[in-house]
Scaffold this motif. Structure first.
Motif, PDB file in Angstrom:
ATOM      1  N   ARG A 169     -67.363 -55.198  -6.450  1.00  0.00           N
ATOM      2  CA  ARG A 169     -68.489 -55.566  -5.864  1.00  0.00           C
ATOM      3  C   ARG A 169     -69.287 -56.481  -6.978  1.00  0.00           C
ATOM      4  O   ARG A 169     -69.549 -56.241  -8.060  1.00  0.00           O
ATOM      5  CB  ARG A 169     -69.651 -54.334  -5.474  1.00  0.00           C
ATOM      6  CG  ARG A 169     -69.110 -53.827  -4.360  1.00  0.00           C
ATOM      7  CD  ARG A 169     -69.759 -52.263  -4.194  1.00  0.00           C
ATOM      8  NE  ARG A 169     -71.129 -52.590  -3.856  1.00  0.00           N
ATOM      9  CZ  ARG A 169     -71.870 -52.695  -2.700  1.00  0.00           C
ATOM     10  NH1 ARG A 169     -71.087 -52.642  -1.606  1.00  0.00           N
ATOM     11  NH2 ARG A 169     -73.294 -52.786  -2.486  1.00  0.00           N
ATOM     12  N   ASP A 170     -69.884 -57.668  -6.501  1.00  0.00           N
ATOM     13  CA  ASP A 170     -70.581 -58.520  -7.411  1.00  0.00           C
ATOM     14  C   ASP A 170     -71.969 -57.964  -7.639  1.00  0.00           C
ATOM     15  O   ASP A 170     -72.366 -58.244  -8.766  1.00  0.00           O
ATOM     16  CB  ASP A 170     -70.677 -60.126  -6.372  1.00  0.00           C
ATOM     17  CG  ASP A 170     -69.322 -60.601  -6.557  1.00  0.00           C
ATOM     18  OD1 ASP A 170     -68.585 -60.075  -7.003  1.00  0.00           O
ATOM     19  OD2 ASP A 170     -69.513 -61.737  -5.556  1.00  0.00           O
ATOM     20  N   SER A 171     -72.425 -57.207  -6.895  1.00  0.00           N
ATOM     21  CA  SER A 171     -73.643 -56.402  -7.035  1.00  0.00           C
ATOM     22  C   SER A 171     -73.878 -55.389  -7.923  1.00  0.00           C
ATOM     23  O   SER A 171     -74.824 -54.695  -8.260  1.00  0.00           O
ATOM     24  CB  SER A 171     -74.341 -56.164  -5.700  1.00  0.00           C
ATOM     25  OG  SER A 171     -73.382 -55.426  -5.014  1.00  0.00           O
ATOM     26  N   LEU A 172     -72.567 -54.872  -8.443  1.00  0.00           N
ATOM     27  CA  LEU A 172     -72.541 -53.712  -9.292  1.00  0.00           C
ATOM     28  C   LEU A 172     -73.081 -54.085 -10.652  1.00  0.00           C
ATOM     29  O   LEU A 172     -72.792 -55.195 -11.448  1.00  0.00           O
ATOM     30  CB  LEU A 172     -71.058 -53.456  -9.538  1.00  0.00           C
ATOM     31  CG  LEU A 172     -70.646 -52.247 -10.246  1.00  0.00           C
ATOM     32  CD1 LEU A 172     -71.087 -50.877  -9.449  1.00  0.00           C
ATOM     33  CD2 LEU A 172     -69.108 -52.089 -10.503  1.00  0.00           C
ATOM     34  N   CYS A 173     -74.049 -53.380 -11.114  1.00  0.00           N
ATOM     35  CA  CYS A 173     -74.974 -53.911 -12.431  1.00  0.00           C
ATOM     36  C   CYS A 173     -74.414 -53.031 -13.585  1.00  0.00           C
ATOM     37  O   CYS A 173     -74.720 -52.031 -13.755  1.00  0.00           O
ATOM     38  CB  CYS A 173     -76.305 -53.515 -12.162  1.00  0.00           C
ATOM     39  SG  CYS A 173     -77.492 -53.982 -13.440  1.00  0.00           S
ATOM     40  N   VAL A 174     -73.310 -53.603 -14.289  1.00  0.00           N
ATOM     41  CA  VAL A 174     -72.581 -53.147 -15.348  1.00  0.00           C
ATOM     42  C   VAL A 174     -72.000 -54.173 -16.155  1.00  0.00           C
ATOM     43  O   VAL A 174     -71.486 -55.029 -15.488  1.00  0.00           O
ATOM     44  CB  VAL A 174     -71.401 -52.120 -14.700  1.00  0.00           C
ATOM     45  CG1 VAL A 174     -70.498 -52.833 -14.094  1.00  0.00           C
ATOM     46  CG2 VAL A 174     -70.906 -51.230 -15.901  1.00  0.00           C
ATOM     47  N   ARG A 193     -65.905 -64.190 -12.082  1.00  0.00           N
ATOM     48  CA  ARG A 193     -67.212 -64.249 -11.507  1.00  0.00           C
ATOM     49  C   ARG A 193     -68.097 -63.078 -11.817  1.00  0.00           C
ATOM     50  O   ARG A 193     -67.746 -62.183 -12.237  1.00  0.00           O
ATOM     51  CB  ARG A 193     -66.763 -63.623  -9.833  1.00  0.00           C
ATOM     52  CG  ARG A 193     -67.832 -64.041  -8.987  1.00  0.00           C
ATOM     53  CD  ARG A 193     -67.264 -63.986  -7.453  1.00  0.00           C
ATOM     54  NE  ARG A 193     -66.880 -62.707  -7.216  1.00  0.00           N
ATOM     55  CZ  ARG A 193     -65.610 -62.404  -6.932  1.00  0.00           C
ATOM     56  NH1 ARG A 193     -64.496 -63.228  -6.893  1.00  0.00           N
ATOM     57  NH2 ARG A 193     -65.215 -61.158  -6.473  1.00  0.00           N
ATOM     58  N   LYS A 194     -69.356 -63.514 -11.799  1.00  0.00           N
ATOM     59  CA  LYS A 194     -70.448 -62.825 -12.322  1.00  0.00           C
ATOM     60  C   LYS A 194     -70.833 -61.596 -11.601  1.00  0.00           C
ATOM     61  O   LYS A 194     -70.662 -61.666 -10.477  1.00  0.00           O
ATOM     62  CB  LYS A 194     -71.759 -63.559 -12.505  1.00  0.00           C
ATOM     63  CG  LYS A 194     -71.620 -64.916 -13.403  1.00  0.00           C
ATOM     64  CD  LYS A 194     -73.160 -65.612 -13.432  1.00  0.00           C
ATOM     65  CE  LYS A 194     -72.935 -66.756 -14.256  1.00  0.00           C
ATOM     66  NZ  LYS A 194     -74.334 -67.727 -14.367  1.00  0.00           N
ATOM     67  N   ARG A 195     -71.196 -60.659 -12.329  1.00  0.00           N
ATOM     68  CA  ARG A 195     -71.847 -59.427 -11.600  1.00  0.00           C
ATOM     69  C   ARG A 195     -73.367 -59.647 -11.542  1.00  0.00           C
ATOM     70  O   ARG A 195     -73.829 -60.534 -12.289  1.00  0.00           O
ATOM     71  CB  ARG A 195     -71.321 -58.069 -11.992  1.00  0.00           C
ATOM     72  CG  ARG A 195     -69.935 -57.954 -11.896  1.00  0.00           C
ATOM     73  CD  ARG A 195     -69.625 -56.410 -12.479  1.00  0.00           C
ATOM     74  NE  ARG A 195     -67.953 -56.329 -12.355  1.00  0.00           N
ATOM     75  CZ  ARG A 195     -67.236 -56.011 -11.345  1.00  0.00           C
ATOM     76  NH1 ARG A 195     -67.804 -55.887 -10.283  1.00  0.00           N
ATOM     77  NH2 ARG A 195     -66.015 -55.632 -11.724  1.00  0.00           N
ATOM     78  N   GLN A 196     -74.160 -58.749 -10.905  1.00  0.00           N
ATOM     79  CA  GLN A 196     -75.532 -58.757 -10.659  1.00  0.00           C
ATOM     80  C   GLN A 196     -76.046 -58.586 -11.946  1.00  0.00           C
ATOM     81  O   GLN A 196     -76.881 -59.370 -12.683  1.00  0.00           O
ATOM     82  CB  GLN A 196     -76.003 -57.553  -9.788  1.00  0.00           C
ATOM     83  CG  GLN A 196     -77.593 -57.389  -9.515  1.00  0.00           C
ATOM     84  CD  GLN A 196     -77.927 -58.656  -9.156  1.00  0.00           C
ATOM     85  OE1 GLN A 196     -77.352 -59.316  -8.146  1.00  0.00           O
ATOM     86  NE2 GLN A 196     -79.211 -59.033  -9.301  1.00  0.00           N
TER      87      GLN A 196
END
Length: 417
Positions: free
Chosen positions: A171-176, A254-257
Motif C-alpha cells: 500500500r502506498d498509504s502505509l505510513c512507515v 515509489r513513495k509511501r504516505q
C-alpha cells in the motif's frame, strides 16, 4: 408486540409448545418454527410449507453447540454476548444461517473494536471471511499506526498469512519508513523455519519492498550481507542508491504516505528564493539549524528540505545534541523533488526530544543547486490541542554555512510521544 415477544422468550426458555427439534453436535434444543422462519433465511427455506411437519427434527451440526444455542437465543431476544474471541465464530454461523441482523451486529462490533490492541485480529477475521468494508477500515487504521502495531501487536503481525501481509506492504498509504518495514518483514520471514520455506517467502514479498527508499548504509548492512536478493538486482539497487541515475523500476522507488494527520509540521520560512543556492562539486555540505522545543513528550520524525523541481538528489540528515555533540540519528535517501520544491526526509524511527534542550540538524545534498528558503522565523508555534501549543525556537548553528534567515531546511516534522 413486546408482551408477545417476552412470552415467546419464556416459552423458549421453558421449552414449551416447541414444534422444531434442532439436533446439535452435542445434544439438541427445541424452538418455535415461526421464530426460526422469521429470523433466518436458512430455516425459512428448510421449514417451508413442504417440510414434513410430522418429523420435528432438523439437524444443525456444522457449528459448535454453544454458538448455535447463542444464535437461536438471539432470534428470540436480539441479544448476544460478543467478544474479540468469539465474534468470528458468531459471524460465520450468522452467515451460514442467513441471520442478517446478527451479521450486521458482528460487523459493527468488529469495526468498533479496531484499535492498537485488536486491529490486526479484526483485519485477519475480515480477510478470512471476505468482509470487504471491515477489511478496508482495518487497513486504513493499519496505514496510520503500523509502527505502533509493530511494538504493541507484534505477535499478531507475525501471525499474518502471506496474502494479508502483501495486502499491507504493497500500500502506498502505509505510513512507515521502509527500513523499519523491512526489519519487521525479515522477522516475519524468519518465523517460517526451514531455509527453503524462507527463500520462497522472500521471493513473494520482495516485489512489494521499496529498496530504493532505503539508505545505502542500511542496504549494505541488513540486506546485501544476508543474500536476500539476486546479485544482478543488488547491483541495480546499489547503483540507484549511490548515483543520480534512475536505475530501479518505479515499484521499488515509489513513495509511501509517511505522514499522518496527527503529525505536526513546523515551517521555518515565509518565502522561497528566486535563484538557486551555491554548490561545490555538485554538492551542498553544511546547511544546519539549531532548535529547541518547549514541550515534553515530543518526537522529531524528520525534516522538510528544499530541492530542485524534477531533479534527483541524495539527501543526508544528521541530528546532534548541542551540549554533548552526540549523534542521535542519521539517515539518507535518494529523492526526486516534486513541483512543490520540497522533500520530506524521515528518520527510520522518530527521535525523542527533551524539553528546552538544543539540537542541531545537519543537511548534506548531492545533486546540484536547489532552491532555498528566505525570511526565516526565529520561532514558530503550533496548536497541539485546545490548551497546548508547541513552540519551536530556531537559532543559527555553529559552523554552518547558513543561518536562521535562510537555508535548505524548510521545516521540522514532530509527533507526540
Amino acid at each position: 408486540m413486546a408482551v408477545l415477544g417476552n412470552k415467546l422468550i419464556e416459552l423458549f426458555k421453558d421449552q414449551l409448545y416447541c414444534d422444531v427439534n434442532i439436533k446439535l453436535r452435542d445434544g439438541a434444543i427445541q424452538a418455535h418454527r415461526v421464530v426460526l422462519i422469521l429470523g433466518s433465511d436458512w430455516f425459512a427455506a428448510r421449514l417451508s410449507e413442504n417440510w414434513e411437519s410430522a418429523s420435528k427434527d432438523i439437524t444443525c451440526n456444522v457449528h459448535s453447540t454453544a454458538v448455535m444455542k447463542s444464535m437461536i437465543e438471539f432470534l428470540y431476544s436480539s441479544y448476544i454476548e460478543t467478544s474479540v474471541e468469539n465474534v468470528e465464530e458468531i459471524y460465520q454461523v450468522a452467515d451460514y444461517y442467513g441471520v442478517k441482523e446478527l451479521l450486521q451486529r458482528c460487523i459493527d462490533f468488529m469495526q468498533d473494536s479496531i484499535s492498537l490492541k485488536n486491529s490486526l485480529k479484526m483485519l485477519l477475521i475480515a480477510h478470512n471471511n471476505e468482509i470487504t468494508s471491515t477489511k478496508a477500515q482495518c487497513l486504513q487504521f493499519v496505514d496510520n499506526h503500523i509502527e505502533d502495531l509493530f511494538q504493541s501487536a507484534s505477535e499478531d503481525f507475525l501471525d499474518l498469512p502471506l496474502g494479508l501481509l502483501k495486502d499491507i506492504i504493497r500500500r502506498d498509504s502505509l505510513c512507515v519508513h521502509e527500513e523499519v518495514l523491512f526489519e519487521n518483514i525479515n522477522l516475519w520471514v524468519s518465523m517460517a523455519g526451514e531455509e527453503h520455506r524462507r527463500v520462497a517467502l522472500w521471493k513473494e514479498v520482495i516485489p512489494d519492498v521499496r529498496f530504493g527508499r532505503m539508505s545505502m548504509d542500511f542496504f549494505l548492512d541488513h540486506i546485501l550481507t544476508k543474500s536476500v536478493l539476486e546479485d544482478a538486482f543488488s547491483l541495480l539497487v546499489l547503483r540507484h542508491l549511490s548515483t543520480l541515475d534512475d536505475a530501479l523500476p518505479l515499484q521499488y522507488t515509489r513513495k509511501r504516505q509517511n505522514t499522518t494527520c496527527n503529525d505536526i509540521v513546523v515551517n521555518r520560512f515565509r518565502n522561497i528564493s528566486h535563484e538557486s543556492t551555491w554548490v561545490v562539486d555538485d554538492s551542498l555540505d553544511g546547511d544546519r539549524i539549531s532548535f529547541t522545543v518547549n514541550l515534553d513528550n515530543m518526537k522529531l520524525k524528520g525534516l522538510l528540505v528544499y530541492g530542485r523541481a524534477g531533479a534527483y538528489g541524495i539527501f543526508s540528515v544528521l541530528l546532534y545534541t548541542n551540549h554533548s555533540q552526540t549523534l542521535l540519528c542519521k539517515t539518507q535517501v535518494k529523492e526526486q523533488c516534486s513541483d512543490e520544491l520540497s522533500i520530506l526526509i524521515l528518520f527510520p524511527k522518530p527521535v525523542f526530544l527533551l524539553r528546552d534542550t538544543e539540537y542541531t540538524a545537519v543537511l548534506r545534498i548531492n545533486g546540484g543547486p536547489t532552491s532555498y528558503g528566505v525570511g526565516g522565523l526565529h520561532s514558530a508555534s503550533f496548536a497541539v490541542d485546545e490548551n497546548t501549543n508547541l513552540t519551536v525556537k530556531f537559532s543559527t548553528a555553529v559552523g554552518g554555512n547558513t543561518n536562521v534567515n535562510n537555508g535548505q531546511i524548510k521545516g521540522l516534522i514532530f509527533k507526540k510521544a
